[in-house]
Design a protein around this motif. Structure first.
Motif, PDB file in Angstrom:
ATOM      1  N   ASN A   1      -4.748   1.712   3.765  1.00  0.00           N
ATOM      2  CA  ASN A   1      -4.676   0.323   4.226  1.00  0.00           C
ATOM      3  C   ASN A   1      -5.678   0.054   5.351  1.00  0.00           C
ATOM      4  O   ASN A   1      -5.492  -0.848   6.152  1.00  0.00           O
ATOM      5  CB  ASN A   1      -3.247   0.014   4.699  1.00  0.00           C
ATOM      6  CG  ASN A   1      -3.023  -1.470   4.942  1.00  0.00           C
ATOM      7  OD1 ASN A   1      -3.524  -2.316   4.206  1.00  0.00           O
ATOM      8  ND2 ASN A   1      -2.269  -1.797   5.992  1.00  0.00           N
TER       9      ASN A   1
ATOM     10  N   HIS B   1       0.828  -1.212   0.000  1.00  0.00           N
ATOM     11  CA  HIS B   1       0.000   0.000   0.000  1.00  0.00           C
ATOM     12  C   HIS B   1       0.863   1.264   0.000  1.00  0.00           C
ATOM     13  O   HIS B   1       0.478   2.281  -0.587  1.00  0.00           O
ATOM     14  CB  HIS B   1      -0.956   0.013   1.198  1.00  0.00           C
ATOM     15  CG  HIS B   1      -0.287   0.119   2.532  1.00  0.00           C
ATOM     16  ND1 HIS B   1       0.387  -0.931   3.128  1.00  0.00           N
ATOM     17  CD2 HIS B   1      -0.170   1.171   3.391  1.00  0.00           C
ATOM     18  CE1 HIS B   1       0.860  -0.540   4.292  1.00  0.00           C
ATOM     19  NE2 HIS B   1       0.547   0.728   4.468  1.00  0.00           N
TER      20      HIS B   1
ATOM     21  N   SER C   1      -4.629  -4.780  -0.317  1.00  0.00           N
ATOM     22  CA  SER C   1      -3.607  -4.499   0.690  1.00  0.00           C
ATOM     23  C   SER C   1      -3.726  -5.465   1.862  1.00  0.00           C
ATOM     24  O   SER C   1      -4.684  -6.251   1.956  1.00  0.00           O
ATOM     25  CB  SER C   1      -3.727  -3.050   1.180  1.00  0.00           C
ATOM     26  OG  SER C   1      -4.953  -2.869   1.875  1.00  0.00           O
TER      27      SER C   1
END
Length: 206
Positions: A86, A79, A118
């Motif tokens: 995230n 991410h 993520s």
């Protein structure tokens, strides 16, 4: 988005090396289906996450739809590399009782044809979330979203997470730090992957 050599300098030797890796993966697909790939390293001295992201870019540039899955629940970096939030991710999806029937929280990246799932918020028990049954179900769901599913995982010798992933994906790429990884450590990592019947596509020196 954090600089990736395949985007900032696509004609560089490093970017060309990722192109060669993509080509080798294409050849490996001729022998056996290769839809989901784990990219991991022997130890912590290798930037496996950035290597995976660069591989995703060259695959997308070749016309493939790529889904990057950050399965490194201990030190997630995808991410950050792609400059995305995230708050939701793999941990929130897999701990939801309706996970396999609900859409995964996949995000579009700034790179065309590359999406990201993520890692999600930190969890105290990563190996509990990454059970083989959950991973098998998750990969089955994610498989319909892209031509390639590229999974990031912690180093093989650090924790058992990589072995769990390796047992469920179609193939594994093992990254080795040419200057720091010891030969016996690389051999031990290979043995661990073999014990879970992982299909080792190859080792890459970085």
């Amino acid at each position: 988005m954090t600089n990736l050599i395949t985007l900032t300098d696509p004609r560089s030797p490093a970017a060309e090396a990722y192109q060669s890796l993509r080509t080798n993966i294409e050849f490996a697909r001729l022998e056996q289906p290769l839809h989901s790939l784990l990219v991991t390293s022997v130890d912590t001295g290798t930037d496996k996450s950035r290597a995976l992201a660069n591989l995703a870019v060259v695959m997308a540039q070749a016309g493939d739809r790529v889904l990057v899955v950050d399965g490194d629940l201990r030190r997630p970096q995808q991410h950050e590399i792609f400059g995305l939030p995230n708050q939701q991710g793999l941990t929130t999806w897999l701990t939801d009782e309706r996970a396999i029937t609900s859409p995964p929280p996949v995000q579009k990246t700034a790179v065309e044809r590359v999406q990201l799932l993520s890692a999600g918020p930190a969890t105290a028990h990563p190996t509990t979330i990454l059970s083989t049954k959950r991973l098998a179900e998750a990969l089955g769901k994610l498989g319909g979203l892209a031509d390639y599913v590229l999974c990031d995982a912690p180093p093989v010798l650090a924790v058992t997470d990589a072995a769990l992933w390796a047992s469920q994906v179609d193939g594994v790429i093992l990254l080795i730090n040419a200057g720091n990884t010891r030969r016996e450590h690389a051999q031990r990592a290979k043995q661990i992957l073999e014990k879970v019947h992982a299909r080792l596509i190859g080792a890459v020196l970085l």
